[in-house]
Design a protein around this motif. Structure first.
Motif, PDB file in Angstrom:
ATOM      1  N   ASN A 150      64.435  20.436  26.995  1.00  0.00           N
ATOM      2  CA  ASN A 150      63.360  19.861  26.181  1.00  0.00           C
ATOM      3  C   ASN A 150      62.842  18.548  26.753  1.00  0.00           C
ATOM      4  O   ASN A 150      62.725  17.559  26.051  1.00  0.00           O
ATOM      5  N   VAL A 151      62.541  18.587  28.026  1.00  0.00           N
ATOM      6  CA  VAL A 151      62.017  17.368  28.641  1.00  0.00           C
ATOM      7  C   VAL A 151      60.552  17.219  28.253  1.00  0.00           C
ATOM      8  O   VAL A 151      59.778  18.170  28.324  1.00  0.00           O
ATOM      9  N   GLU A 152      60.212  16.035  27.796  1.00  0.00           N
ATOM     10  CA  GLU A 152      58.828  15.745  27.416  1.00  0.00           C
ATOM     11  C   GLU A 152      58.404  14.465  28.096  1.00  0.00           C
ATOM     12  O   GLU A 152      58.998  13.418  27.866  1.00  0.00           O
ATOM     13  N   ILE A 153      57.397  14.566  28.920  1.00  0.00           N
ATOM     14  CA  ILE A 153      56.931  13.372  29.621  1.00  0.00           C
ATOM     15  C   ILE A 153      55.549  13.029  29.088  1.00  0.00           C
ATOM     16  O   ILE A 153      54.628  13.857  29.126  1.00  0.00           O
ATOM     17  N   GLU A 154      55.424  11.827  28.559  1.00  0.00           N
ATOM     18  CA  GLU A 154      54.154  11.426  27.968  1.00  0.00           C
ATOM     19  C   GLU A 154      53.443  10.506  28.943  1.00  0.00           C
ATOM     20  O   GLU A 154      53.881   9.388  29.193  1.00  0.00           O
ATOM     21  N   LEU A 155      52.338  11.010  29.508  1.00  0.00           N
ATOM     22  CA  LEU A 155      51.592  10.211  30.471  1.00  0.00           C
ATOM     23  C   LEU A 155      50.367   9.625  29.778  1.00  0.00           C
ATOM     24  O   LEU A 155      49.583  10.370  29.192  1.00  0.00           O
ATOM     25  N   PRO A 156      50.202   8.335  29.817  1.00  0.00           N
ATOM     26  CA  PRO A 156      49.055   7.748  29.132  1.00  0.00           C
ATOM     27  C   PRO A 156      47.751   8.044  29.857  1.00  0.00           C
ATOM     28  O   PRO A 156      47.714   8.045  31.090  1.00  0.00           O
ATOM     29  N   VAL A 157      46.719   8.334  29.117  1.00  0.00           N
ATOM     30  CA  VAL A 157      45.389   8.523  29.712  1.00  0.00           C
ATOM     31  C   VAL A 157      44.398   7.653  28.931  1.00  0.00           C
ATOM     32  O   VAL A 157      44.668   7.288  27.794  1.00  0.00           O
ATOM     33  N   PRO A 158      43.274   7.337  29.524  1.00  0.00           N
ATOM     34  CA  PRO A 158      42.301   6.506  28.801  1.00  0.00           C
ATOM     35  C   PRO A 158      41.860   7.194  27.514  1.00  0.00           C
ATOM     36  O   PRO A 158      41.793   8.425  27.454  1.00  0.00           O
ATOM     37  N   SER A 159      41.545   6.385  26.513  1.00  0.00           N
ATOM     38  CA  SER A 159      41.285   6.951  25.202  1.00  0.00           C
ATOM     39  C   SER A 159      39.989   7.769  25.172  1.00  0.00           C
ATOM     40  O   SER A 159      39.819   8.626  24.317  1.00  0.00           O
ATOM     41  N   ASP A 160      39.079   7.528  26.091  1.00  0.00           N
ATOM     42  CA  ASP A 160      37.823   8.281  26.030  1.00  0.00           C
ATOM     43  C   ASP A 160      37.762   9.414  27.049  1.00  0.00           C
ATOM     44  O   ASP A 160      36.693   9.914  27.383  1.00  0.00           O
ATOM     45  N   ALA A 161      38.950   9.831  27.552  1.00  0.00           N
ATOM     46  CA  ALA A 161      38.966  10.925  28.533  1.00  0.00           C
ATOM     47  C   ALA A 161      38.666  12.255  27.850  1.00  0.00           C
ATOM     48  O   ALA A 161      39.058  12.481  26.705  1.00  0.00           O
ATOM     49  N   THR A 162      37.953  13.115  28.581  1.00  0.00           N
ATOM     50  CA  THR A 162      37.664  14.455  28.044  1.00  0.00           C
ATOM     51  C   THR A 162      37.869  15.491  29.141  1.00  0.00           C
ATOM     52  O   THR A 162      38.167  15.141  30.277  1.00  0.00           O
ATOM     53  N   ASN A 163      37.665  16.756  28.781  1.00  0.00           N
ATOM     54  CA  ASN A 163      37.755  17.884  29.722  1.00  0.00           C
ATOM     55  C   ASN A 163      38.992  17.829  30.615  1.00  0.00           C
ATOM     56  O   ASN A 163      38.881  17.707  31.828  1.00  0.00           O
ATOM     57  N   PRO A 164      40.151  17.974  30.046  1.00  0.00           N
ATOM     58  CA  PRO A 164      41.333  17.934  30.913  1.00  0.00           C
ATOM     59  C   PRO A 164      41.421  19.184  31.772  1.00  0.00           C
ATOM     60  O   PRO A 164      41.053  20.273  31.348  1.00  0.00           O
ATOM     61  N   ASN A 165      41.875  18.971  32.966  1.00  0.00           N
ATOM     62  CA  ASN A 165      42.100  20.086  33.880  1.00  0.00           C
ATOM     63  C   ASN A 165      43.452  19.818  34.527  1.00  0.00           C
ATOM     64  O   ASN A 165      43.590  18.923  35.345  1.00  0.00           O
ATOM     65  N   VAL A 166      44.476  20.584  34.114  1.00  0.00           N
ATOM     66  CA  VAL A 166      45.843  20.239  34.490  1.00  0.00           C
ATOM     67  C   VAL A 166      46.516  21.385  35.229  1.00  0.00           C
ATOM     68  O   VAL A 166      46.364  22.554  34.861  1.00  0.00           O
ATOM     69  N   ARG A 167      47.256  21.036  36.252  1.00  0.00           N
ATOM     70  CA  ARG A 167      48.109  22.017  36.925  1.00  0.00           C
ATOM     71  C   ARG A 167      49.497  21.438  37.072  1.00  0.00           C
ATOM     72  O   ARG A 167      49.644  20.233  37.358  1.00  0.00           O
ATOM     73  N   THR A 168      50.503  22.275  36.869  1.00  0.00           N
ATOM     74  CA  THR A 168      51.866  21.770  37.024  1.00  0.00           C
ATOM     75  C   THR A 168      52.664  22.738  37.873  1.00  0.00           C
ATOM     76  O   THR A 168      52.373  23.934  37.885  1.00  0.00           O
ATOM     77  N   SER A 169      53.675  22.217  38.555  1.00  0.00           N
ATOM     78  CA  SER A 169      54.522  23.114  39.334  1.00  0.00           C
ATOM     79  C   SER A 169      55.641  23.658  38.454  1.00  0.00           C
ATOM     80  O   SER A 169      56.377  24.540  38.834  1.00  0.00           O
ATOM     81  N   MET A 170      55.784  23.121  37.256  1.00  0.00           N
ATOM     82  CA  MET A 170      56.804  23.610  36.331  1.00  0.00           C
ATOM     83  C   MET A 170      56.445  23.145  34.933  1.00  0.00           C
ATOM     84  O   MET A 170      55.920  22.039  34.760  1.00  0.00           O
ATOM     85  N   GLY A 171      56.699  23.983  33.940  1.00  0.00           N
ATOM     86  CA  GLY A 171      56.447  23.602  32.557  1.00  0.00           C
ATOM     87  C   GLY A 171      54.968  23.640  32.233  1.00  0.00           C
ATOM     88  O   GLY A 171      54.139  24.122  33.006  1.00  0.00           O
ATOM     89  N   SER A 172      54.651  23.140  31.060  1.00  0.00           N
ATOM     90  CA  SER A 172      53.265  23.184  30.624  1.00  0.00           C
ATOM     91  C   SER A 172      52.836  21.783  30.194  1.00  0.00           C
ATOM     92  O   SER A 172      53.656  20.966  29.787  1.00  0.00           O
ATOM     93  N   ALA A 173      51.545  21.541  30.313  1.00  0.00           N
ATOM     94  CA  ALA A 173      51.063  20.219  29.923  1.00  0.00           C
ATOM     95  C   ALA A 173      49.899  20.389  28.960  1.00  0.00           C
ATOM     96  O   ALA A 173      49.080  21.286  29.115  1.00  0.00           O
ATOM     97  N   ALA A 174      49.867  19.552  27.962  1.00  0.00           N
ATOM     98  CA  ALA A 174      48.789  19.622  26.984  1.00  0.00           C
ATOM     99  C   ALA A 174      48.261  18.224  26.721  1.00  0.00           C
ATOM    100  O   ALA A 174      49.016  17.254  26.713  1.00  0.00           O
ATOM    101  N   TYR A 175      46.970  18.171  26.518  1.00  0.00           N
ATOM    102  CA  TYR A 175      46.339  16.889  26.248  1.00  0.00           C
ATOM    103  C   TYR A 175      46.523  16.565  24.764  1.00  0.00           C
ATOM    104  O   TYR A 175      46.249  17.402  23.904  1.00  0.00           O
ATOM    105  N   ALA A 176      47.022  15.399  24.482  1.00  0.00           N
ATOM    106  CA  ALA A 176      47.200  14.977  23.090  1.00  0.00           C
ATOM    107  C   ALA A 176      46.316  13.764  22.830  1.00  0.00           C
ATOM    108  O   ALA A 176      46.764  12.635  22.964  1.00  0.00           O
TER     109      ALA A 176
END
Lengths: 428, 861
Positions: free
Chosen positions: A312-338
């Motif tokens: 249950n590893v959860e890594i929270e990466l900060p992004v600017p508050s007005d960011a939109t249209n996330p486009n994410v790729r990971t080599s393992m696990g899944s990432a979601a924009y919160a």
């Protein structure tokens, strides 16, 4: 003198009084409510959110739990630390009774709430706050109380945290050794602070008055016993015990002996301030390509032995508050924009030791920004994880003996787990 | 019949539609009252629950009173409890109903079920109806003798409740002595604890009027009682342990063996899971070892780990409470936590009240070895987290700079802040740079270079703007653009809303004028014109003052506005050590948590202090000292009424312990020839001194004919100019022709009278004066100064403490009834704070001069 509270309040999220107990008649509910609603209105101004506030001769001490505020009011020079702890203890007791303490559960249980408050504090002095003891004479389900209630007999015997006559068919003890790692890494990758807070959490299902004895690989103990401690022994800083542990005995020969309360409790807590290697290391590079595009590249590496696995590893990466249209790729696990946390949440279900994974994310930024933009809050990367069967300190339970005069055999189950506490890595 | 439980859930948040609901309930209750059928109790319970819910959400259900009481004739405990709750809520407002209630409760106090007896007794005592107290005495007496411990626990607190309703009834029934007996003999720990709490409260409030009560209260602190509690401490609940430990902290052991015994016994309490117990134990340790310096230090070492754990584990509210205490300790022993500073680094998610305290801790623990790391961390916060904390962080950096000798690196950091170009960072930094320059003028070149680049348009906050303007004025010769920036500021005079900024602007322009007259003349003219037309009284007055000053004599004006400045060594806002000592005495109480409030919000302070310090806070200490004298000095603070006296009492009280030790030493050394209360001195004519003084005064008198009456002394005129109010105008100016003050060299005053006078008289003068360097060097022991002052006919009545503090007195030679009383604290190596009280207020100025001159001569001979 410790000083006594004048009244106790349970307030809703807007600061309106739900239930209150007046002990001394010198602080009225109206006065408290008026003060507190005003305080809440001002929220956002951190100056006003101290948990101890003075207003017009009255000191209010409060804590928040879910959508409830618990508050004491006092006109005396009372002991703030003790009252704060008392409030937390009240939360524990309510949780024991209602599963969860929130406005709804209070409204459904006014009567029990009053009953409990009556026994927990009298005339502003804390009385009984052990949920186990209270539940002996205050039952939630009124219908089941066919038996005449007894006064709290447990408080009259020497073992105030356990009453006699407890029976289980199967006698079992569960002991969880939980260590949480607090770490703070600055933007140069240096560890500026690290410590480990450990707890021995116990759940006991034992009959009668069992006498328990716990052996740890504590260096002081092992050396006292004349055993050579070859790298296995550990030094624990500042150990604290549940009140059931015979402290004098521990002082003398480092044995941890106790008659446990029934159910779950924290037997012992400790702290280690030795430097800890970050178990999961995260590096992130943030690049602003143009005014309208931002790219984040993150690398996560597990720095523990291969035979262990973090879950249950959860890594929270900060992004600017007005960011939109996330486009994410990971080599393992899944990432979601919160967006509610201004963060990208990268989850990896299982992360074995000695591995390294990558994430690459791209966001669009609005090309027009407000001129008077609020200063950017540079949040750190935060990591959550659990590593079962592993402790950072190397603490080990050598034995857990349970002796009861009826001579039953009890099964001790021991489990180790390490998790992330306040685990922060600052961005470059 | 009653609705099932589920329906209640949906109903409870809503108000009953009308009175109909209540009368409906009434009807149903009436039906059930007489019924003996099976299941009646269950139906009653549902109805009662409904009533209680209504009551809680504020519906008036008092009309159901008689039905409720009728229905409660049952053995069902929950029903009883609900009924007690109900009657407790409504009896107070309805005296008629109260009597009914009392009968009903009295009956239940004799119930065979101990649970019901206890509950009924608790409800009975909680009614708080004054005219019915006589009904409480019987049940309480029985309750205290009950064979069930639950009832006794309730009864013990019940006695205290009765005391609060009617103290005389409680005392007349001799409940305190019964409680005492119970406290010392009851097998049940909670009964003992409640007795202790009750007795402490009763005897503390009785002690002021009753000899016996104060003796009894003292007896609580006697060896057998304390040992009795200590031996039983493990039986007590965690809360009761706190009460006991608090009592033990006041105990004065007879020798060091005893101290060690107690500490050994309590050592394991430091491992208790309840933080309140740990804190209470720490208090005991600290207070027991106050007189043993090396052990005291060891105690600090011992308590460090538990305290740090309490900070980092548990709730953030707990961290807040513990950090407040840590802050107090760290001020007393800064070295203690200096290697553990990392524990005070802020976490991102912590509430800001915790962060703020942590920042204060970081400031307090900073020293030569860790400053670099701490300041680096603080700079991180300045850029990172939320704005209020960023501001606090910058202020913290500034504070560290002000307390360090090696400020080189810090100044660079501060200057980097200015380059960050965030408005709030710039604003905070400017204020700090200004303070820094006042203390370290040698840095002016580096700072001014950077400050000069800041456009005044980017600075909006009044404090920051004022700081910038101050620097422009002060360093105008180093800043090329200074006159022109000031000029543009003057041009925008009308847009400037803050009077503080306008005041500073006036002064800065004038300062600049003296340094660069041709460039500034125009701006000065404009500023004075704008100032004279200003609607704000202070601004107007200052402009007028400058105008007249310039008119009168330009060089005098320059001396007034631009005098040579000395670097500020200590800023006045640092809290005095006595207050800290006082807070230390109140360890583990709100005083510690509030320390910041007390410091910052002064108007609130006096009010707050009065309320926050009930009498016991002062009187506790009376019993500490083993010396007769101590009691008298201690009682000086008791019953202090006015705000002024409260503060004073605090000071006296804070250090009376230290004082006492000193006095006793002195008494011993003086031997039997002196009775220890009055000292005689050789005759000395002091007229010569006073003459000198009056001369210097007249020299200093301001020569401007426009202001003679208001400014007898130049220093006061400058105060005036800085907008600090008009102390000179209010105080009667000493007439230069008054005869020189002569003091009686053989003055005699006994300590009791001294205390009385000190308590009665207002402070007529309070000021800071300087001590010559030789004097500071000579002050190796207090005795040296005492002898010196005695040779000037000023006698000492008590002294001691750290920083050294003296109480002096002097007697007017011609009028034996006129005494001067002085409190003098040597605050640093070259400064002394004096406070003068006089029987004859009009001569206190003269006396002050005399006193100061005597003091300044100390060490010269």
């Amino acid at each position: 003198m410790a000083g006594a509270a004048s009244a106790f309040f349970l307030l809703d999220i807007k600061g309106r009084v739900l239930v209150w107990r007046d002990f001394r008649g010198d602080v009225s509910a109206v006065q408290a409510e008026r003060f507190f609603t005003k305080l809440i209105e001002k929220e956002g101004d951190p100056e006003t959110q101290d948990p101890v506030v003075y207003d017009n001769g009255v000191t209010y001490i409060f804590i928040q739990h879910n959508n409830i505020y618990l508050m004491t009011a006092s006109r005396q020079n009372c002991n703030a630390a003790s009252l704060i702890l008392f409030l937390h203890r009240v939360v524990d007791v309510f949780k024991h009774y209602f599963e969860e303490l929130e406005e709804e559960s209070l409204r459904d249980n006014f009567v029990v709430v009053y009953e409990l408050l009556d026994e927990m504090m009298d005339f502003g002095y804390p009385q009984y706050t052990e949920a186990k003891i209270l539940s002996e004479f205050i039952k939630t389900d009124a219908y089941r109380m066919e038996v005449t209630q007894r006064p709290p007999m447990a408080v009259t015997n020497a073992v105030s945290w356990r009453s006699e006559g407890i029976r289980y068919k199967k006698n079992e003890v569960f002991l969880d050794v939980v260590e949480s790692v607090n770490i703070l890494v600055n933007s140069n990758g240096q560890i500026i602070r690290s410590d480990v807070v450990g707890a021995l959490k116990m759940r006991t299902y034992l009959s009668g008055m069992p006498e328990c004895k716990l052996g740890l690989n504590d260096r002081v103990l092992l050396e006292a016993q004349g055993r050579s401690a070859k790298g296995k022994a550990i030094d624990l800083d500042d150990i604290k015990f549940h009140q059931c542990v015979r402290l004098a005995r521990f002082e003398n020969d480092r044995t941890i002996s106790f008659i446990p309360p029934d159910g779950s409790f924290d037997l012992m807590t400790y702290r280690l301030s030795t430097q800890v290697k970050p178990l999961i290391w995260v590096e992130a590079q943030v690049e602003r390509h143009s005014r309208s595009r931002i790219e984040i590249m993150a690398k996560a590496r597990s720095q523990f032995k291969e035979r262990s696995t973090a879950t249950n590893v959860e890594i929270e990466l900060p992004v600017p508050s007005d960011a939109t249209n996330p486009n994410v790729r990971t080599s393992m696990g899944s990432a979601a924009y919160a967006p509610e946390n201004d963060a990208l949440l990268w989850k990896i279900k299982s992360f074995s030791g000695g591995k390294e994974y990558m994430l690459r994310a791209e966001f669009s930024l609005p090309s027009i920004t407000a001129e008077e933009a609020a200063p950017e809050r540079k949040a750190p990367i935060r990591v959550k994880f659990e590593i079962p069967y592993f402790t950072v300190s190397g603490i080990q339970v050598r034995y857990l003996k349970i002796i009861e005069k009826s001579g039953y055999q009890a099964l001790p189950w021991v489990r180790y787990i390490t998790m992330a506490g306040e685990y922060e890595l600052r961005l470059v | 019949m009653a609705p099932p439980a589920q329906s209640q859930r949906s109903q409870s948040p809503s108000q009953p539609s009308s009175k109909g609901e209540v009368s409906d309930l009434k009807l149903q209750l009436r039906q059930l009252a007489g019924s003996r059928a099976q299941g009646t109790d269950d139906s009653k319970r549902e109805l009662f629950k409904k009533v209680i819910s209504y009551m809680t959400i504020g519906v008036n259900v008092s009309s159901l009173f008689s039905e409720m009481v009728m229905c409660s004739a049952t053995s069902d405990i929950v029903l009883k409890k609900m009924c007690y709750l109900y009657v407790g809520n409504y009896a107070k407002g309805n005296p008629d109903l109260a009597l009914l209630t009392i009968n009903f409760l009295q009956k239940d106090c004799r119930d065979e079920d101990p649970m019901i007896r206890g509950l009924a007794l608790r409800s009975l005592c909680s009614l708080r109806v004054t005219n019915l107290v006589e009904y409480l005495v019987g049940p309480l007496g029985l309750g205290l003798k009950d064979n069930n411990s639950y009832v006794r626990t309730v009864a013990a607190i019940g006695v205290l409740k009765l005391y609060h309703i009617s103290a005389s009834t409680c005392i007349d029934a001799e409940f305190p002595s019964i409680l005492k007996n119970l406290m010392l003999n009851d097998p049940e720990a909670q009964v003992v604890a409640n007795c202790l709490s009750a007795l402490q409260e009763i005897w503390s409030s009785e002690a002021s009027t009753s000899e016996e009560a104060s003796r009894e209260r003292e007896a609580l602190l006697s060896k057998p009682v304390i040992y009795y509690f200590l031996n039983r401490i493990k039986e007590f609940s965690e809360w009761a342990q706190c009460v006991v430990l608090d009592l033990v902290a006041k105990y004065v052991p007879s020798d060091s063996n005893e101290i060690f015994d107690i500490m050994n016994l309590l050592e394991d309490r430091l491992q208790h899971a309840n933080g309140a117990v740990v804190l209470a134990t720490i208090k005991v340790f600290l207070h027991l070892t106050l007189s043993m310096n090396d052990v005291h230090q060891q105690v600090y070492e011992r308590i460090k780990a538990p305290l740090l754990t309490l900070v980092s584990s548990g709730s953030s509210e707990q961290s807040y409470a513990v950090l407040s205490h840590l802050h107090l300790l760290v001020v007393r022993a800064p070295i203690l936590f200096s290697s553990d500073y990392k524990h005070f680094y802020c976490q991102y998610n912590e509430p800001s009240y915790v962060k703020k305290l942590k920042l204060e801790m970081l400031t307090a623990v900073a020293n030569e070895s860790n400053t670099y790391e701490i300041v680096t961390e603080l700079c991180e916060y300045a850029a990172n987290v939320d704005v209020p904390i960023a501001r606090e962080s910058i202020r913290a950096v500034g504070k560290i700079a002000l307390q360090q000798y090696d400020v080189n690196a810090i100044v660079d950091r501060l200057l980097q802040f200015l380059e960050m170009e965030k408005d709030y960072v710039t604003a905070e930094t400017l204020v700090l740079v200004k303070d820094l320059l006042r203390k370290y003028p040698q840095w002016s070149h580096d700072c001014i270079a950077v400050v000069g680049n800041i456009s005044s348009k980017n600075v909006q906050e009044p404090k920051a703007k004022a700081a910038l303007i101050w620097m422009l004025g002060e360093y105008s010769q180093d800043m090329l653009d200074a006159p022109y920036i000031l000029e543009s500021l003057v041009d925008n005079w009308d847009d400037e809303h803050s009077a503080e900024v306008r005041l500073h602007l006036l002064t800065a322009v004038l300062k600049c004028f003296f340094r660069r007259p041709p460039e500034t003349q125009k701006a000065l003219g404009a500023a004075l014109a704008a100032g004279l037309a200003d609607f704000h009284q202070d601004v107007h007055d200052r402009a007028l003052f400058y105008y007249r000053l310039l008119q009168y004599n330009v060089s005098v004006a320059e001396r007034v506005v631009n005098p040579p400045k000395q670097a500020v060594s200590v800023f006045a806002d640092t809290q005095s050590s006595e207050i800290k000592d006082r807070i230390f005495d109140e360890f583990n109480s709100l005083s510690v948590v509030y320390q910041k409030d007390l410091e910052v919000q002064t108007p609130y302070l006096t009010q707050g202090l009065k309320i926050l310090q009930p009498s016991y806070m002062f009187t506790d200490k009376e019993h500490r000292g083993p010396f007769e004298f101590s009691e008298e000095l201690g009682s000086l603070s008791v019953g202090a009424e006015s705000a002024d006296n409260v503060v004073l009492a605090q000071r006296v009280e804070a250090s009376d312990n230290d004082l006492l030790l000193n006095i006793s030493e002195k008494e011993e050394s003086r031997g039997p020839s002196n009775n220890g209360s009055a000292y005689s001195a050789p005759l000395y004519d002091s007229s010569s001194i006073s003459l000198v003084v009056s001369q210097t005064q007249s020299e200093l008198t301001f020569p401007n004919p426009a202001l003679p009456a208001h400014a007898p002394q130049a220093s006061l005129a400058i105060d005036d100019l800085l907008g600090l109010g008009f102390p000179a105008a209010l105080a009667p100016a000493p007439s230069p022709s008054s005869p020189p003050l002569k003091l009686n060299a053989r003055a005699v005053l006994d300590p009791a009278t001294y205390q009385r006078k000190w308590k009665q008289l207002p402070v007529s003068l309070s000021q800071e004066c300087s001590l010559s360097p030789q004097g500071a060097a000579a002050l190796t022991t207090p005795q040296v100064l005492l002898q010196h002052m005695q040779s000037h006919s000023i006698h000492c009545i008590a002294s001691g403490g750290q920083p050294p503090k003296f109480f002096f007195f002097a007697q007017k030679a011609e009028e034996p009834a006129t005494f001067f009383l002085v409190e003098c604290i040597i605050t640093s190596s070259s400064k002394a704070e004096i406070k003068i009280k006089a029987d004859d207020q009009s001569t206190s100025q003269d006396f002050s001069a005399l006193f100061q001159s005597a003091l300044s001569k100390f060490g010269m001979s």
